[in-house]
Scaffold this motif. Sequence first.
Motif, PDB file in Angstrom:
ATOM      1  N   UNK A 331      36.054 -10.077 133.569  1.00 27.90           N
ATOM      2  CA  UNK A 331      36.107 -10.784 132.436  1.00 27.90           C
ATOM      3  C   UNK A 331      37.284 -10.976 131.837  1.00 27.90           C
ATOM      4  N   UNK A 332      38.446 -10.387 132.225  1.00 24.90           N
ATOM      5  CA  UNK A 332      39.733 -10.741 131.620  1.00 24.90           C
ATOM      6  C   UNK A 332      40.286 -11.781 131.637  1.00 24.90           C
ATOM      7  N   UNK A 333      41.040 -12.427 130.655  1.00 19.53           N
ATOM      8  CA  UNK A 333      41.548 -13.598 130.692  1.00 19.53           C
ATOM      9  C   UNK A 333      42.984 -13.439 131.281  1.00 19.53           C
ATOM     10  N   UNK A 334      43.727 -14.529 131.458  1.00 24.38           N
ATOM     11  CA  UNK A 334      44.987 -14.290 132.336  1.00 24.38           C
ATOM     12  C   UNK A 334      46.047 -13.687 131.536  1.00 24.38           C
ATOM     13  N   UNK A 335      46.234 -13.796 130.125  1.00 25.84           N
ATOM     14  CA  UNK A 335      47.172 -13.278 129.366  1.00 25.84           C
ATOM     15  C   UNK A 335      46.779 -11.611 129.549  1.00 25.84           C
ATOM     16  N   UNK A 339      48.994  -8.555 131.084  1.00 19.89           N
ATOM     17  CA  UNK A 339      49.212  -7.270 130.226  1.00 19.89           C
ATOM     18  C   UNK A 339      48.907  -6.082 130.999  1.00 19.89           C
ATOM     19  N   UNK A 340      47.602  -5.927 131.688  1.00 24.00           N
ATOM     20  CA  UNK A 340      47.395  -4.729 132.518  1.00 24.00           C
ATOM     21  C   UNK A 340      48.231  -4.579 133.688  1.00 24.00           C
ATOM     22  N   UNK A 341      48.717  -5.547 134.392  1.00 23.07           N
ATOM     23  CA  UNK A 341      49.656  -5.618 135.474  1.00 23.07           C
ATOM     24  C   UNK A 341      50.862  -5.053 135.026  1.00 23.07           C
ATOM     25  N   UNK A 342      51.330  -5.454 133.780  1.00 23.95           N
ATOM     26  CA  UNK A 342      52.791  -4.545 133.241  1.00 23.95           C
ATOM     27  C   UNK A 342      52.356  -3.274 133.113  1.00 23.95           C
TER      28      UNK A 342
END
Length: 525
Positions: A331-335, A339-342
């Motif tokens: 359910x995570x949006x692209x932004x 942020x999680x990847x960072x």
Amino acid sequence: MLGPETGAAEHGGAERESPRRASEFLRAHHHEVLSDWLEAMSALHDENPQRPSWLLDHMPMLLASLADALEHGEHERADPLSDEHATVRLEQGFDVGEVAAEYALLRKCILRRLEARPQPLDVGELERMEEALDHAVVRTVRRFAVERQRDIQDLEREARLEAQRSLALLDAMLAAAPLGMAFLDLDLRYLRINQTLADVNGAPPEAHLGKTFRQMQPPELADLLEPLLLRVLRTGEPLSVFEFATPPSLIPQRGKRVWQATFYPVRAPQGARLLGLGCTVVDITQHKQTEAALQRAVDFREQLLAILGHDLRNPLNAISASAFQLARAEELEAPERRAVERIRKSAGRMGRMITDILDFARSKLGSGIPVSRQSMNLADICQATLDELQVSHPERRLLFESSGDTMGHWDPDRVAQVLGNLVANALQHGGLDSPVATSVRGGVDVVMMEVHNQGEPIPSELQPRLFDPFKPSVGATSSYQKQRSLGLGLYIVHQIARAHGGRVEVRSSREEGTTFRVYWPRRTA
């Protein structure tokens, strides 16, 4: 000894030649007498083959001067030659008995020649010849003794001067020495002491001379050190590096100090006779304080490493695990996903930084970076490491190739760490549109790992310090100098290669790009 009367009795009333004088006899039988004397002397010194060279050095002239002295009635005519003969014999190592024996043999040879001749000497001539020989013997022996005594006095004078020079050198050494020094006799009385040790004892150097060790020391120190000094005298063995502190009762007067003492026996030059003992005392208080401070620093560093290795990794692992779980949420949006990847990348970078700091600390603690060797394929480890790095950097091209036998005994985790640091360095400083190429080539005894990238070259002034930790970035102009990391990555690469018995090389130019080569010996030397 043969006199005129003996000659007349032997020949009865036979007609004789007219009597002869002693001087004429010596000149007439000069060579025969010398020949007899030479034969007798050679037999006497048969055990010394060196002495025939001087047997006839003065005797022919002595015999001639003896004839002249008899002829003119002046015994003193032979004195200069007798004096010279004594001086030469002294230089040649004769003793006085050997010199007297020369004349005794000469007298014996002359008398034998007289006995072999029917012509007796004139009345009184034999007595005069005996007196002349006695005078020559006495003159030579007296001169020999005088020269000998003079040599002894010269040797004694030189010995005294040498002793004075030695004592002067000893006193200069004692005065200049930065440590306390003293010499004591067999009764533990002070013979020499320098100002440094005298100041420690609280009395001038001259006040120590002739006093015993116990007389010059407080009872607490005398009770501690005197048994050690006596043991050195009893056993003849030195006592090195004995440490002691100021007794508590003396701290108010002398301060709290720590000393290191060495006691050693002093022997005669031949090494047999014990003359006394020497001692050196060094104030090591500052050294002990520095040692304690260093120990506190090491303890603090160990505690800091424990915090880095345990307390920081635990929350960091929790952050990484949570970020991984969040990244799997649909359910995570692209932004939010970016942020999680960072977070994941930052946590991974933080983990690598902690690993580098721990490895740096281990290398500086003296034990070095630990490695756990096992049989492995270097190409397989490199391929797996690059696959993981490719996932973290999908926008960059990571190339790999291998050739030859790449088997050996290395630590797979450390191999992966080396490659990861080199590739991370290449990704940071290489061109964004150029690939990072890794190759592994197996040789006879060594497997070579190579990482190459195009882009800005390493400045020539930085290359000699490239593998130093914490490289400074003051006045930096290139990306290598402006890096924001700890600067430990290449240092760790170098240390791991050394731990495996290998080495690291680097070449960098604008035309060819930058290439790091790591040589991995298949087995340690």
